[in-house]
Write an enzyme that holds these catalytic residues in place. Structure first.
Site, PDB file in Angstrom:
ATOM      1  N   GLN A  66      -7.090 -22.760 -13.269  1.00 57.62           N
ATOM      2  CA  GLN A  66      -7.411 -23.457 -12.022  1.00 57.62           C
ATOM      3  C   GLN A  66      -6.507 -23.008 -10.883  1.00 57.62           C
ATOM      4  O   GLN A  66      -6.936 -22.323  -9.972  1.00 57.62           O
ATOM      5  CB  GLN A  66      -7.329 -24.970 -12.201  1.00 57.62           C
ATOM      6  CG  GLN A  66      -7.879 -25.733 -11.006  1.00 57.62           C
ATOM      7  CD  GLN A  66      -8.307 -27.148 -11.365  1.00 57.62           C
ATOM      8  OE1 GLN A  66      -8.334 -27.541 -12.526  1.00 57.62           O
ATOM      9  NE2 GLN A  66      -8.657 -27.925 -10.368  1.00 57.62           N
ATOM     10  N   ASP A  67      -5.224 -23.376 -10.926  1.00 55.91           N
ATOM     11  CA  ASP A  67      -4.295 -22.867  -9.920  1.00 55.91           C
ATOM     12  C   ASP A  67      -2.939 -22.601 -10.566  1.00 55.91           C
ATOM     13  O   ASP A  67      -2.706 -22.995 -11.712  1.00 55.91           O
ATOM     14  CB  ASP A  67      -4.200 -23.787  -8.696  1.00 55.91           C
ATOM     15  CG  ASP A  67      -3.631 -25.163  -8.992  1.00 55.91           C
ATOM     16  OD1 ASP A  67      -3.553 -25.535 -10.181  1.00 55.91           O
ATOM     17  OD2 ASP A  67      -3.266 -25.875  -8.042  1.00 55.91           O
ATOM     18  N   PRO A  68      -2.040 -21.911  -9.865  1.00 56.31           N
ATOM     19  CA  PRO A  68      -0.770 -21.514 -10.489  1.00 56.31           C
ATOM     20  C   PRO A  68       0.103 -22.716 -10.858  1.00 56.31           C
ATOM     21  O   PRO A  68      -0.048 -23.808 -10.304  1.00 56.31           O
ATOM     22  CB  PRO A  68      -0.090 -20.672  -9.394  1.00 56.31           C
ATOM     23  CG  PRO A  68      -1.189 -20.252  -8.475  1.00 56.31           C
ATOM     24  CD  PRO A  68      -2.182 -21.370  -8.501  1.00 56.31           C
TER      25      PRO A  68
END
EC number: 3.2.2.27
Length: 223
Positions: A66-68
């Site tokens: 999804q995101d870092p």
């Protein structure tokens, strides 16, 4: 802001880089790094690390995140991966646990997954940057438009790629992939909150290796 990206990707994405939304995205991100100094992750040179590490034509497997990670020093531009000196996060611990269970091998106790990327695993986050301590802080600024296009480009221009979709967010990308020419593997997210709802016991890694062998591709060492 220094950005590194491998040459074949530049060619595949050049039209995307010229679009208005991407120019606005770059402007926003440059300002974030300028005004928030060391609070935006990963470092600018690693934003496109997934693209810089693996040439386009060499992609065999896509794992979507999804995101870092939003903790200092964690994110290195590869989904689920952390720098080698960082404690392995719970989701990645579960990924290693499933690999050991399904492949009957011992994983290397190192969370830097560059070793997978160099063998053909494209570790793509849908959102490529994040602010420290604020998960999803860079949601809806344009990254999702860009990475959706990336998934479509892979689906259209390559054959027999394995897409591992873990959790509802990743499963939502299924409509971007041509199921007639690629293998899609879906299950729950490896997070401690959901890993026991399907991820652990999914055999995604053994299924992936079998599929690559069936299509005469060099397999990947997931240790």
């Amino acid at each position: 802001m220094e950005v590194k990206i491998e040459e074949s990707w530049k060619e595949m994405l050049k039209s995307e880089f010229c679009k208005g939304y991407f120019k606005r995205l770059v402007s926003f991100i440059k300002n974030e790094y300028k005004t928030k100094k060391d609070k935006i992750f990963p470092p600018p040179r690693l934003i496109f690390n997934a693209f810089d590490t693996l040439p386009f034509k060499d992609i065999k497997v896509v794992i979507l995140g999804q995101d870092p990670y939003h903790g200092k020093g964690q994110a290195n531009g590869l989904a689920f991966s952390v720098n080698s000196d960082i404690k392995i996060p719970p989701s990645l611990q579960n990924i290693f646990k499933e690999i050991e269970r399904s492949l009957k091998i011992k994983t290397i106790p190192n969370g830097d997954l560059t070793r997978w990327a160099e063998q053909g695993t494209f570790l793509l986050n849908s959102i490529l940057t994040v602010e420290e301590g604020r998960p999803s802080s860079h949601k809806d600024i344009g990254w999702e438009i860009f990475t959706n296009e990336v998934i479509k480009i892979i689906s259209k221009n390559l054959n027999n790629v394995v897409f591992m979709l873990w959790g509802n967010f990743a499963k939502g990308k299924k409509e971007l992939i041509d199921t007639s020419k690629h293998l899609i593997l879906e299950t729950s997210h490896p997070s401690p909150y959901s890993a026991h709802n399907g991820f652990l016991g999914s055999n995604h890694f053994s299924k992936t290796l079998r599929y690559l062998q069936e299509h005469n591709k060099t397999t990947i060492n997931f240790q």
